[in-house]
Design a protein around this motif. Sequence first.
Motif, PDB file in Angstrom:
ATOM      1  N   GLY A   1     -11.616  -8.158  12.803  1.00  0.00           N
ATOM      2  CA  GLY A   1     -12.517  -7.845  13.737  1.00  0.00           C
ATOM      3  C   GLY A   1     -12.266  -8.468  15.123  1.00  0.00           C
ATOM      4  O   GLY A   1     -12.910  -8.561  16.173  1.00  0.00           O
ATOM      5  N   ALA A   2     -10.942  -8.381  15.357  1.00  0.00           N
ATOM      6  CA  ALA A   2     -10.351  -8.802  16.919  1.00  0.00           C
ATOM      7  C   ALA A   2     -10.029  -7.597  17.715  1.00  0.00           C
ATOM      8  O   ALA A   2     -10.063  -6.474  17.066  1.00  0.00           O
ATOM      9  CB  ALA A   2      -9.035  -9.405  16.686  1.00  0.00           C
ATOM     10  N   THR A   3      -9.889  -7.521  18.940  1.00  0.00           N
ATOM     11  CA  THR A   3      -9.607  -6.377  19.842  1.00  0.00           C
ATOM     12  C   THR A   3      -8.083  -6.114  19.414  1.00  0.00           C
ATOM     13  O   THR A   3      -7.340  -6.918  18.999  1.00  0.00           O
ATOM     14  CB  THR A   3      -9.766  -6.713  21.140  1.00  0.00           C
ATOM     15  N   PRO A   4      -7.972  -4.716  19.697  1.00  0.00           N
ATOM     16  CA  PRO A   4      -6.358  -4.506  19.554  1.00  0.00           C
ATOM     17  C   PRO A   4      -5.437  -5.282  20.431  1.00  0.00           C
ATOM     18  O   PRO A   4      -4.311  -5.442  20.003  1.00  0.00           O
ATOM     19  CB  PRO A   4      -6.322  -3.044  19.818  1.00  0.00           C
ATOM     20  N   ALA A   5      -5.851  -5.391  21.702  1.00  0.00           N
ATOM     21  CA  ALA A   5      -4.936  -6.335  22.508  1.00  0.00           C
ATOM     22  C   ALA A   5      -4.727  -7.499  21.863  1.00  0.00           C
ATOM     23  O   ALA A   5      -3.513  -8.246  21.857  1.00  0.00           O
ATOM     24  CB  ALA A   5      -5.620  -6.280  23.832  1.00  0.00           C
ATOM     25  N   THR A   6      -5.670  -8.101  21.507  1.00  0.00           N
ATOM     26  CA  THR A   6      -5.453  -9.497  20.649  1.00  0.00           C
ATOM     27  C   THR A   6      -4.766  -9.576  19.623  1.00  0.00           C
ATOM     28  O   THR A   6      -3.806 -10.369  19.298  1.00  0.00           O
ATOM     29  CB  THR A   6      -6.853 -10.317  20.445  1.00  0.00           C
ATOM     30  N   THR A   7      -4.771  -8.619  18.920  1.00  0.00           N
ATOM     31  CA  THR A   7      -4.121  -8.274  17.577  1.00  0.00           C
ATOM     32  C   THR A   7      -2.532  -8.100  17.926  1.00  0.00           C
ATOM     33  O   THR A   7      -1.829  -8.565  17.246  1.00  0.00           O
ATOM     34  CB  THR A   7      -4.533  -7.193  16.574  1.00  0.00           C
ATOM     35  N   ARG A   8      -2.336  -7.241  18.807  1.00  0.00           N
ATOM     36  CA  ARG A   8      -0.846  -6.878  19.403  1.00  0.00           C
ATOM     37  C   ARG A   8      -0.307  -8.459  19.886  1.00  0.00           C
ATOM     38  O   ARG A   8       0.910  -8.627  19.405  1.00  0.00           O
ATOM     39  CB  ARG A   8      -1.124  -6.108  20.433  1.00  0.00           C
TER      40      ARG A   8
ATOM     41  N   THR B   1       0.738  -1.153   0.080  1.00  0.00           N
ATOM     42  CA  THR B   1       0.194  -0.065   0.005  1.00  0.00           C
ATOM     43  C   THR B   1       1.072   1.316  -0.011  1.00  0.00           C
ATOM     44  O   THR B   1       2.152   1.139   0.348  1.00  0.00           O
ATOM     45  CB  THR B   1      -0.744   0.016   1.144  1.00  0.00           C
ATOM     46  N   THR B   2       0.380   2.437  -0.359  1.00  0.00           N
ATOM     47  CA  THR B   2       1.125   3.429  -0.444  1.00  0.00           C
ATOM     48  C   THR B   2       0.764   4.149   1.026  1.00  0.00           C
ATOM     49  O   THR B   2       1.417   5.119   1.506  1.00  0.00           O
ATOM     50  CB  THR B   2       0.534   4.669  -1.681  1.00  0.00           C
ATOM     51  N   GLU B   3      -0.023   3.739   1.720  1.00  0.00           N
ATOM     52  CA  GLU B   3      -0.058   4.407   3.208  1.00  0.00           C
ATOM     53  C   GLU B   3       0.617   3.545   4.129  1.00  0.00           C
ATOM     54  O   GLU B   3       0.331   2.322   4.579  1.00  0.00           O
ATOM     55  CB  GLU B   3      -1.971   4.217   3.493  1.00  0.00           C
ATOM     56  N   HIS B   4       1.589   4.326   4.795  1.00  0.00           N
ATOM     57  CA  HIS B   4       2.532   3.569   5.521  1.00  0.00           C
ATOM     58  C   HIS B   4       2.229   3.778   6.928  1.00  0.00           C
ATOM     59  O   HIS B   4       2.358   4.884   7.567  1.00  0.00           O
ATOM     60  CB  HIS B   4       4.015   4.082   5.288  1.00  0.00           C
ATOM     61  N   LEU B   5       1.730   2.838   7.637  1.00  0.00           N
ATOM     62  CA  LEU B   5       1.427   2.826   8.832  1.00  0.00           C
ATOM     63  C   LEU B   5       2.358   2.832   9.889  1.00  0.00           C
ATOM     64  O   LEU B   5       3.459   1.837   9.808  1.00  0.00           O
ATOM     65  CB  LEU B   5       0.367   1.686   9.018  1.00  0.00           C
ATOM     66  N   THR B   6       2.468   3.539  11.178  1.00  0.00           N
ATOM     67  CA  THR B   6       3.266   3.460  12.308  1.00  0.00           C
ATOM     68  C   THR B   6       2.950   1.876  12.866  1.00  0.00           C
ATOM     69  O   THR B   6       1.815   1.227  12.462  1.00  0.00           O
ATOM     70  CB  THR B   6       3.030   4.209  13.286  1.00  0.00           C
ATOM     71  N   GLY B   7       3.781   1.459  13.718  1.00  0.00           N
ATOM     72  CA  GLY B   7       3.519   0.168  14.504  1.00  0.00           C
ATOM     73  C   GLY B   7       2.215  -0.048  14.832  1.00  0.00           C
ATOM     74  O   GLY B   7       1.466  -0.981  14.866  1.00  0.00           O
ATOM     75  N   TRP B   8       1.907   1.011  15.783  1.00  0.00           N
ATOM     76  CA  TRP B   8       0.478   1.036  16.268  1.00  0.00           C
ATOM     77  C   TRP B   8      -0.547   0.994  15.213  1.00  0.00           C
ATOM     78  O   TRP B   8      -1.766   0.371  15.444  1.00  0.00           O
ATOM     79  CB  TRP B   8       0.342   2.200  17.372  1.00  0.00           C
ATOM     80  N   GLY B   9      -0.500   2.075  14.140  1.00  0.00           N
ATOM     81  CA  GLY B   9      -1.464   1.707  13.123  1.00  0.00           C
ATOM     82  C   GLY B   9      -1.382   0.623  12.457  1.00  0.00           C
ATOM     83  O   GLY B   9      -2.816   0.321  12.027  1.00  0.00           O
ATOM     84  N   PHE B  10      -0.521  -0.211  12.375  1.00  0.00           N
ATOM     85  CA  PHE B  10      -0.399  -1.499  11.675  1.00  0.00           C
ATOM     86  C   PHE B  10      -1.452  -2.494  12.541  1.00  0.00           C
ATOM     87  O   PHE B  10      -2.094  -3.271  12.053  1.00  0.00           O
ATOM     88  CB  PHE B  10       0.969  -1.966  11.595  1.00  0.00           C
ATOM     89  N   VAL B  11      -1.026  -2.468  14.081  1.00  0.00           N
ATOM     90  CA  VAL B  11      -1.968  -3.347  14.833  1.00  0.00           C
ATOM     91  C   VAL B  11      -3.604  -2.779  15.024  1.00  0.00           C
ATOM     92  O   VAL B  11      -4.569  -3.772  14.648  1.00  0.00           O
ATOM     93  CB  VAL B  11      -1.490  -3.264  16.378  1.00  0.00           C
ATOM     94  N   LYS B  12      -3.635  -1.584  14.958  1.00  0.00           N
ATOM     95  CA  LYS B  12      -5.098  -1.126  14.720  1.00  0.00           C
ATOM     96  C   LYS B  12      -5.985  -1.482  13.216  1.00  0.00           C
ATOM     97  O   LYS B  12      -7.049  -1.904  13.437  1.00  0.00           O
ATOM     98  CB  LYS B  12      -5.297   0.581  14.885  1.00  0.00           C
ATOM     99  N   ASP B  13      -5.121  -0.919  12.275  1.00  0.00           N
ATOM    100  CA  ASP B  13      -5.690  -1.605  10.993  1.00  0.00           C
ATOM    101  C   ASP B  13      -5.798  -3.125  10.830  1.00  0.00           C
ATOM    102  O   ASP B  13      -7.063  -3.504  10.332  1.00  0.00           O
ATOM    103  CB  ASP B  13      -4.748  -1.233   9.864  1.00  0.00           C
ATOM    104  N   LEU B  14      -4.994  -3.950  11.462  1.00  0.00           N
ATOM    105  CA  LEU B  14      -5.145  -5.365  11.379  1.00  0.00           C
ATOM    106  C   LEU B  14      -6.272  -5.798  12.217  1.00  0.00           C
ATOM    107  O   LEU B  14      -7.055  -6.699  11.810  1.00  0.00           O
ATOM    108  CB  LEU B  14      -3.739  -6.197  11.968  1.00  0.00           C
TER     109      LEU B  14
END
Length: 149
Positions: A94-101, A76-89
């Motif tokens: 459909g998981a929580t950010p904690a589970t995704t992290r 993608t052309t949208e480069h996410l920060t580490g936290w942005g990566f977790v939130k996007d994923l």
Amino acid sequence: MYDQPRPNRATPAMTLDQMLERVRYEGAYPTRERAAEAVHSVLFALGRQLTGDERVDLAQCLPVEAALTLTAQIPTTEHLTGWGFVKDLAERTGATPATTRWDTGAVLAVVTRLAGPDLLARILRRLPDGYALLFCQAELRQPRMRAAA
């Protein structure tokens, strides 16, 4: 001096079965299927962020099936920060950010071992801030210069 891509290796250091068992152990997942879900979602998302020789070299370090997951996604052309990566994923799965992290840490801990320190350093230089912690590494920052008063 500049970074050199790694020479092609004939076989990855780990089979997919071994990788799934390692991720299952790292993430304390109850089943191998749960570990496989984590591997698929994290590598698929990482494939959207990672480009260039680092992407190719990382794919060479992974089992073939995992490499195909990593490279199946067009970056993608949208480069996410580490936290942005977790939130996007988290939003995509459909998981929580904690589970995704947690999933991200379990998968990328294994990827870190497969990539080795040199390739990992190149990957982290290419990605925005926040990914080092996802790869179980300390994130050292350069001190910022203060603006002259």
